[in-house]
Write a protein that holds these residues in place. Sequence first.
Motif, PDB file in Angstrom:
ATOM      1  N   ASP A 144       0.824  -1.215   0.000  1.00  0.00           N
ATOM      2  CA  ASP A 144       0.000   0.000   0.000  1.00  0.00           C
ATOM      3  C   ASP A 144       0.863   1.274   0.000  1.00  0.00           C
ATOM      4  O   ASP A 144       0.423   2.327   0.455  1.00  0.00           O
ATOM      5  CB  ASP A 144      -0.934   0.003   1.217  1.00  0.00           C
ATOM      6  N   SER A 145       2.091   1.180  -0.515  1.00  0.00           N
ATOM      7  CA  SER A 145       3.016   2.316  -0.380  1.00  0.00           C
ATOM      8  C   SER A 145       2.542   3.588  -1.087  1.00  0.00           C
ATOM      9  O   SER A 145       2.816   4.698  -0.624  1.00  0.00           O
ATOM     10  CB  SER A 145       4.403   1.928  -0.905  1.00  0.00           C
TER      11      SER A 145
ATOM     12  N   TRP B 124      -0.015   5.020   1.165  1.00  0.00           N
ATOM     13  CA  TRP B 124       0.704   5.442   2.377  1.00  0.00           C
ATOM     14  C   TRP B 124       1.352   6.813   2.145  1.00  0.00           C
ATOM     15  O   TRP B 124       1.225   7.722   2.963  1.00  0.00           O
ATOM     16  CB  TRP B 124       1.765   4.392   2.711  1.00  0.00           C
TER      17      TRP B 124
ATOM     18  N   ARG C 159      -0.239  11.110   3.239  1.00  0.00           N
ATOM     19  CA  ARG C 159       0.515  11.960   4.169  1.00  0.00           C
ATOM     20  C   ARG C 159       0.861  13.317   3.558  1.00  0.00           C
ATOM     21  O   ARG C 159       1.529  14.138   4.201  1.00  0.00           O
ATOM     22  CB  ARG C 159       1.785  11.226   4.615  1.00  0.00           C
TER      23      ARG C 159
ATOM     24  N   ARG D 103      10.136   3.231   3.554  1.00  0.00           N
ATOM     25  CA  ARG D 103       9.344   4.443   3.348  1.00  0.00           C
ATOM     26  C   ARG D 103       9.485   5.327   4.577  1.00  0.00           C
ATOM     27  O   ARG D 103       9.579   4.835   5.700  1.00  0.00           O
ATOM     28  CB  ARG D 103       7.890   4.104   3.020  1.00  0.00           C
TER      29      ARG D 103
END
Length: 211
Positions: free
Chosen positions: A39-40, A43, A47, A205
């Motif tokens: 799910d990077s 993610w 943000r 990450r």
Amino acid sequence: MVLVTDTSGRAARRQRHWDRQAGSYDRQMSAWDRKVFGDSREWACSRASGSVLEVAVGTGLNLPHYPADVTITGIDLSDGMLDHARRRAADLDREVTLRQGDAQALPFADASFDTVVCTFGLCAVPDADAAIDEMVRVLRPDGRLILVDHVGFSAWPLRAVLWLLERFTIPLAGEHFLRRPFRTVVARGLEVAERERFKLGFVERLVAHRS
Ligand SMILES: C[S@@+](CC[C@H](N)C(=O)[O-])C[C@H]1O[C@@H](n2cnc3c(N)ncnc32)[C@H](O)[C@@H]1O
């Protein structure tokens, strides 16, 4: 358009490489996203806030994941990749400023953005430290730097395999497997607010703040 910052012709070769990849990139990447990066994209984009610069935006695979209230500027070396990103932005009915340029010499004034995002781009930029310096320069004080990339495995025998692989991938495609953006971010004095490493340390990450 050919970059003028690299008079050796290497930049033009790299641009042509990514122009050629553009048509098949999303297909290649979908397996990596599903099996390795997880799910990077969500993610990273969840943000982001305010005015966002995405460096090495590629075909714009992150665009669907940004919050509705951010303004997005994307930059990439390859016009071929950018053409796909433009189509994706149009399909999403999302206004995105997309322009060609070099991550190592960003064409923006100091302190222009609230957030800088780069996913799977630092592995492809010739001088990743110079690119990080540029990302920090264009961030506003207290701005947020969000990086996701493959960084090499935690265990040295697996890193050794990647080292061997790089003997081919760097000359052929400019692709690095053993870079550690985290170390540069810390060395530049940014405050790391979040950091995750997974898939045996292959993916990292992080979110860092400019003071
Ligand atoms: C692996 S792709 C990543 C694309 C996108 N960030 C993603 O997450 O799918 C690497 C991208 O870096 C871009 N790139 C390589 N060198 C660059 C440079 N010096 N400046 C800007 N973009 C660069 C390539 O054109 C390509 O689109």
